[in-house]
Design a protein around this motif. Structure first.
Motif: not given
Lengths: 328, 328
Positions: A134-138, A141-145, A258-260, B24-26
């Motif tokens: 879910y977090a990757n879909a939202i 651009e980011g990093k998982d821990y 990040v967003t924006g 979102n590239a798609d």
């Protein structure tokens, strides 16, 4: 009518499933299947049968979902495909690298039997995977821990027990607070294995064993301990039983992104578990997915599924109306 | 081919959706629809059109998913059903008490148009609801806790701005650390409104206004502040703009429950968000669900859905194989 649950394998996980059935009013435990002599297996549920696994095919129409409670190393790769031909099944297969292969095997067997098989259910894999996804879909651009603990690692405890001179042992994996805080900062730090977790060992020695030598063997053990800061405590067997006989676990999954328009805003999504009993929590997740397996099969679906493929509402005993009114 | 996104309403949320499309590239932003004169609306995406909402029907076959970025009080109850007849739509309707009614209206409109409408997407409702639902399905015997903040409450800031003598104001909702810790303890405490959150207000006065009177009016305001410990700071307009112009938010959803034959083991599931920009994070969640709306519609589904009804894999641009290999 209740969802009729069968359990294959009556260890910690099987007992956990048995306890969880009691908390779900729409389910009942029908039978426990064992490779041992059924007469030697005492279960808690008076109304359920204990049977030999060799008779399991006779239960085809008496069980709605069979929960496979064996180990991932040798049991589940064989059992899940085998029993997916006869029953809707749920397992907690957790060898991450072999999931694609296990999925393919269970998928063809389940389709052959017209059943639903849900694999790799629990918290890791399972709820941790789900939150990561879910977090990757939202936040693309980011990093998982991922951090584990504080909790007992069965594999590491076993590794210590295999050392000569060790009578018994329990190993706790502990996330490092400073590393957790760094991940939460949104600065996307690179964290090494040593920075993320420490390992704490409680060891009971055999009479006459050399403590210094055992300690050295533990802390330098490749893969298991060499890359970590490891603390070893030597204690009595009584102390081990009194203070370290639980199976707590837990952990943290974070995504920082990040967003924006100029990527100027930071966000951190965090999911964490603090569990008194690892097998009982895993069992509780498994039963929610057993409900889903039952419903999906009733809808005519078949094949292998994972937590990614199942709409959340299928897990709940509540209706769509209730869920929208009370939990949305 | 990309998923063609339309935006209705170009405020903070609409701009957030525009920024998220870039990540979102798609997806591609096709058009922004506005009730204002389109010539007065400047968007960031050079390749997208800005159009009057009165022309929106002309875009029926040029847009795959329309994101409704209006307010829940008066815009969405009308817009979401209206446009669900023409487009697949996603909204962030957040008036919890009116969700069942909104669901019914969108469901019949979307079915009439053969479209998918996903409502109440964001983080609360949305990701918070989802985590509450999963946690309830896993731990049937337990207690839910929700904490908001630290973050800006638009409603409370507006309430302060309506007080006579107030020129501008920003209100932060802050969870009380001791209450969070109590919820995390697994002891299932009952927590009052006052124990859970404090409210901190930064207020710019009109020239000559009576600070003591304004403060008194704030802290005694029913529903908004009377049940909370509220702190009021009077600051200059410059300071407000310099230090309080962001829209951060976040919060915590916890479920604390028990398992075991005698309910002897405790478990805590916690989900939390720390967001620099509330509208940009909400937009990011909305876009993941726009992908789901597009795919569900392609499969021939129609009607209203919520986050409970959508299998997680629909949100991700990755294939099932990739998800299983990399995130499970």
């Amino acid at each position: 009518m209740s969802i009729r649950i069968g359990i294959l394998g009556y260890g910690n996980l099987g007992r956990g499933v048995e306890c969880a059935v009691k908390q779900n009013a729409d389910m009942e435990l029908t039978a426990v299947f064992t490779r041992r002599n059924p007469e030697t297996v005492n279960i808690l549920t008076k109304t359920a049968s204990v049977c030999s696994v060799s008779d399991i095919a006779d239960w085809k129409d008496k069980i709605d979902v069979l929960i496979l409670c064996g180990g991932s190393a040798t049991d589940l790769p064989v059992q899940t495909p085998e029993y997916a031909k006869l029953f809707n099944v749920v397992d907690s297969f957790d060898t991450h690298a072999r999931i694609p292969e296990h999925f393919a095997n269970v998928d063809s067997a389940a389709k052959e039997g017209g059943n639903v098989g849900i694999i790799s259910v629990g918290w890791d894999p399972g709820m941790f995977s789900l939150n990561r996804m879910y977090a990757n879909a939202i936040l693309p651009e980011g990093k998982d821990y991922t951090f584990w603990g504080k909790g007992v690692s069965q594999g590491h405890s076993d590794a210590i027990r295999r050392i000569k001179g060790v009578k018994n042992a329990k190993q706790y994996t502990i996330p490092v607070e400073a590393a957790l805080e760094a991940a939460r900062s949104g600065e996307n730090p690179e964290l090494t294995t040593r920075q993320k977790h420490t390992r704490e060992c409680f060891v009971v020695l055999e009479e006459g064993a050399d403590a210094a030598k055992v300690e050295q063997e533990i802390v330098t053990m490749p893969n298991y301990f060499a890359d970590y800061d490891t603390t070893v405590h030597f204690i009595s067997e009584e102390e081990l039983l009194a203070n370290h006989s639980g199976i707590p676990h837990g952990g943290f999954v974070l995504r920082s992104g990040v967003t924006g328009w100029e990527k100027e805003n930071k966000h951190v999504i965090e999911y964490s578990l603090k569990l008194d009993s690892n097998p009982e929590f895993t069992s509780s997740v498994i039963l929610a997915y057993a409900r889903a397996a039952y419903r999906l099969a009733k809808e005519g679906q078949s094949g292998c599924k994972t937590v990614f493929d199942i709409a959340p509402a299928y897990l709940s005993a509540k209706s769509g109306e209730e869920l929208r009114a009370r939990l949305l």
